[in-house]
Scaffold this active site. Structure first.
Site, PDB file in Angstrom:
ATOM      1  N   HIS A   1       0.825  -1.048   0.218  1.00  0.00           N
ATOM      2  CA  HIS A   1       0.041  -0.016  -0.146  1.00  0.00           C
ATOM      3  C   HIS A   1       0.621   1.652   0.320  1.00  0.00           C
ATOM      4  O   HIS A   1      -0.089   2.577  -0.745  1.00  0.00           O
ATOM      5  CB  HIS A   1      -0.784  -0.058   1.653  1.00  0.00           C
ATOM      6  CG  HIS A   1      -2.072  -1.137   1.360  1.00  0.00           C
ATOM      7  ND1 HIS A   1      -2.027  -1.598   2.626  1.00  0.00           N
ATOM      8  CD2 HIS A   1      -2.940  -1.018   0.582  1.00  0.00           C
ATOM      9  CE1 HIS A   1      -3.476  -2.318   2.258  1.00  0.00           C
ATOM     10  NE2 HIS A   1      -3.715  -2.211   1.735  1.00  0.00           N
TER      11      HIS A   1
ATOM     12  N   LYS B   1     -17.879  -5.599   7.341  1.00  0.00           N
ATOM     13  CA  LYS B   1     -16.644  -6.205   7.850  1.00  0.00           C
ATOM     14  C   LYS B   1     -16.462  -5.462   9.320  1.00  0.00           C
ATOM     15  O   LYS B   1     -16.523  -4.240   9.993  1.00  0.00           O
ATOM     16  CB  LYS B   1     -15.620  -5.835   6.345  1.00  0.00           C
ATOM     17  CG  LYS B   1     -15.502  -5.903   5.293  1.00  0.00           C
ATOM     18  CD  LYS B   1     -13.363  -5.938   5.271  1.00  0.00           C
ATOM     19  CE  LYS B   1     -13.952  -6.161   3.850  1.00  0.00           C
ATOM     20  NZ  LYS B   1     -12.930  -5.895   2.499  1.00  0.00           N
TER      21      LYS B   1
END
Length: 163
Positions: free
Chosen positions: A16, A40
């Site tokens: 990332h 989630k």
């Protein structure tokens, strides 16, 4: 031009971070936006993930860290980003990401999606893999920024592995 890099970042990986650094060089500005997904249950709370990203990107100019819920394209419009950045690690990522890109384009034709290949040394990384390695006591310092490695060690009640 500003680009939006959305994701759950649970946790932020060096893959990332590589995409963030490269997008700053290309676009001059990037909004790293953590999606608050009610479907989630993240390992780290939102505030902690935002803090992890801010700490890991403190050396970069042009990075803005934020969070959002709802549609990514609506957030892109709100932050004046005309490009959504998505990372691709392998061919298996492409089919899913292409479907999302087409859906986003149908909702907001003025917002483009840019796919950027992850650097080869990070192509095996995913947040799920990192958490699995950390859960079983493996050293993740070559996978995540130092602060994230420390947070993972605390999360799984492990001693912080040395560098």
């Amino acid at each position: 031009m500003k680009v939006l890099y959305p994701g759950s970042f649970d946790p932020l990986t060096l893959g990332h971070l590589d995409l963030i650094e490269r997008s700053v060089r290309l676009f001059g500005g990037v909004v790293v936006a953590v999606l608050q997904n009610p479907g989630k249950t993240p390992s780290f709370p939102l505030d902690q993930r935002l803090g992890q990203i801010r700490l890991a990107t403190a050396h970069l100019r042009g990075v803005e860290v934020s969070s959002f819920d709802g549609l990514t394209v609506e957030f892109a419009r709100r932050c004046d980003a005309m490009v959504i950045l998505r990372g691709l690690r392998a061919l298996s990522d492409f089919e899913f990401e292409l479907q999302i890109a087409h859906t986003n384009h149908s909702l907001a034709p003025e917002v483009e999606t840019l796919f950027m290949a992850t650097s080869a040394q990070h192509s095996f990384l995913s947040s799920s893999v990192v958490k699995e390695v950390a859960r079983f006591g493996g050293n993740v310092r070559h996978m995540v920024p130092a602060g994230v490695a420390d947070d993972l060690a605390r999360l799984f009640n492990r001693t912080t592995p040395s560098a």
